[in-house]
Enzyme design. Structure first.
Site, short mmCIF file in Angstrom:
data_model
loop_
_atom_site.label_atom_id
_atom_site.label_comp_id
_atom_site.label_asym_id
_atom_site.label_seq_id
_atom_site.Cartn_x
_atom_site.Cartn_y
_atom_site.Cartn_z
CB SER B 150 7.90 83.32 51.40
OG SER B 150 7.33 84.60 51.21
CG ASP B 226 5.45 84.21 43.99
OD1 ASP B 226 4.70 85.06 44.52
OD2 ASP B 226 6.29 83.53 44.62
CG HIS B 259 4.44 83.06 47.39
ND1 HIS B 259 5.75 83.35 47.05
CD2 HIS B 259 4.35 83.31 48.73
CE1 HIS B 259 6.41 83.76 48.12
NE2 HIS B 259 5.58 83.74 49.16
#
Lengths: 282, 282
Positions: B150, B226, B259
């Protein structure tokens, strides 16, 4: 039968790692548990492995830290982890110490006020939760393995010894193996079961083996750098009792390992394969 | 050179998982990082793989949840995870949002007050921490791999593109791949770098590739479930830029994965083996 609410779900190693919440009839509180469902064919029934966690833990610790899902996915094992006690009971003193009350159910049904009303973790784990699982999940019910860590290792050993035939395989990491002789156990048993020590032995794995109870062949892993080993876990006493009684036990001592989840993660694969062999799924 | 204080250490897969604290000259705060040292022969020098974590994380998330130590132990890789920002700076507003300030350093050196004094994560990660590692750990310094998740995926990609030759292998999970075009990036860059968007492109992986920067062959994994993919990550833009520019990229899209760290854990082994191949340690 209470309804299940899914709190979370995430894909993990091709399966689903989820957390559920339900209103427990036994504890009279909302309870959470986590379930890993491995990839499987539609309609297939799966063996289940229950993990009982230790003091201060919730259903989350094992789920996040043990790294068990990889091998469970490979072997087709469901993993179920309940919480370690009722929560938010409003009972005075339940949150006062880290080793008693909240997060410290010791996998027994308390008989003493004020604990007896909510602290019914033995009935919750051996009766209510299996019914719920059998209803809502693709569990091949005769295939149940039980394992746990520390207080949850105590839970796995004592529940297997107290409920013959309930599970086909049992293992533990660093279990509280003779709780009538350690401070954690004495504190918990005094409060949950009362001062009469005669009632305690039925919840002490070492005493149960001495008095003739038997479990399937056991695997126990123990770190030699575990700071709780000498005072709280007393694994040597359990080993001696098993040897004297002819209870099959493989006890592995690991130099340098402590009491935490890095220890569990390091040997989790061995435990899953041990259970899979006993449950005939490998 | 600041001294290192060991905060914790535990045996894990035959190696040691430790956390250290030191007074950082770059951030002017105490900083923590975690190090997994695999089992190795005395005197051996080891390749290192840096993991840069995402928003809200500390050095702990990857260490506890990714399950990376098992394969790192097998391959002989050290794993290093820094914190994601300076902490306890006393800067007004640093703790006000989860996506900016504390836990959100974005792996750049801020140029704008009040952030410029402490938010120097690029210099910390590319200069101060490597010096510290080289001094105190058995690192074979030419063998460095970089990966992240991320915001940390953004960090891995941009630091590799901005510092050619600094690392031999790069990969990412669900990276913030075009931050000048997403809310997280616009918020961070506006505050850390100021309103002049001309300064932002140098910290945007997609813009860097467009303007000619090159990294080693890249591996990127992305979950298709995600929730941040469409608005924040913009991995498609990065893929298009790499294709147009001839930057080698293996982008794998995984149906159903979100995620979180269960996604990372599911594919961590592939990343470690990818890096080990590039670092020639397998």
């Amino acid at each position: 039968m209470s309804t299940l609410e899914q709190v979370s779900a995430a894909r993990c190693f091709g399966g689903i790692q989820a957390v559920y919440r339900h209103a427990s009839a036994e504890t009279k509180t909302p309870m959470r548990f986590s379930v890993f469902t491995p990839p499987h064919e539609i309609g297939a029934k799966l063996p289940v492995l229950w993990f009982l966690a230790g003091l201060t833990c919730t259903e989350e610790n094992f789920t996040l830290k043990a790294g068990a899902q990889r091998v469970a996915a490979e072997l087709g094992l469901m993993l179920v982890t309940p919480d370690t006690s009722p929560r938010a009971t409003g009972v005075d003193g339940a949150g006062a110490s880290w080793d008693f009350g909240d997060g410290a159910g010791f996998y027994l049904d308390a008989t003493q006020a004020p604990w007896a009303r909510h602290w019914r973790m033995e009935s919750y784990v051996t009766q209510e939760l299996p019914e719920l699982l059998a209803t809502h999940f693709p569990w091949r019910r005769e295939s149940l393995g039980l394992f746990g860590h520390s207080m949850g290792g105590h839970g796995a050993l004592t529940l297997a010894l107290r409920h013959p035939g309930a599970c086909r395989s049992v293992s533990a990491f660093a279990p509280v193996a003779a709780p009538t002789h350690c401070p954690w156990g004495v504190k918990a048993f005094t409060n949950y079961l009362g001062d009469h020590r005669s009632t305690w032995a039925a919840h002490d794995a070492t005493e149960l083996v001495k008095s003739g109870a038997r479990a399937p062949a056991l695997l126990v892993d123990q770190g030699e750098a575990d700071k709780f080993l000498e005072e709280q876990l007393l694994v040597d006493r359990f080993e001696a009792a098993c040897r004297a009684a002819g209870q099959s036990l493989t006890l592995r001592r690991h130099a340098g390992y402590d009491h935490g989840y890095f220890f569990i993660a390091s040997f989790i694969e061995d435990h899953l394969r041990f259970h899979a062999d006993a449950l005939k799924v490998a």
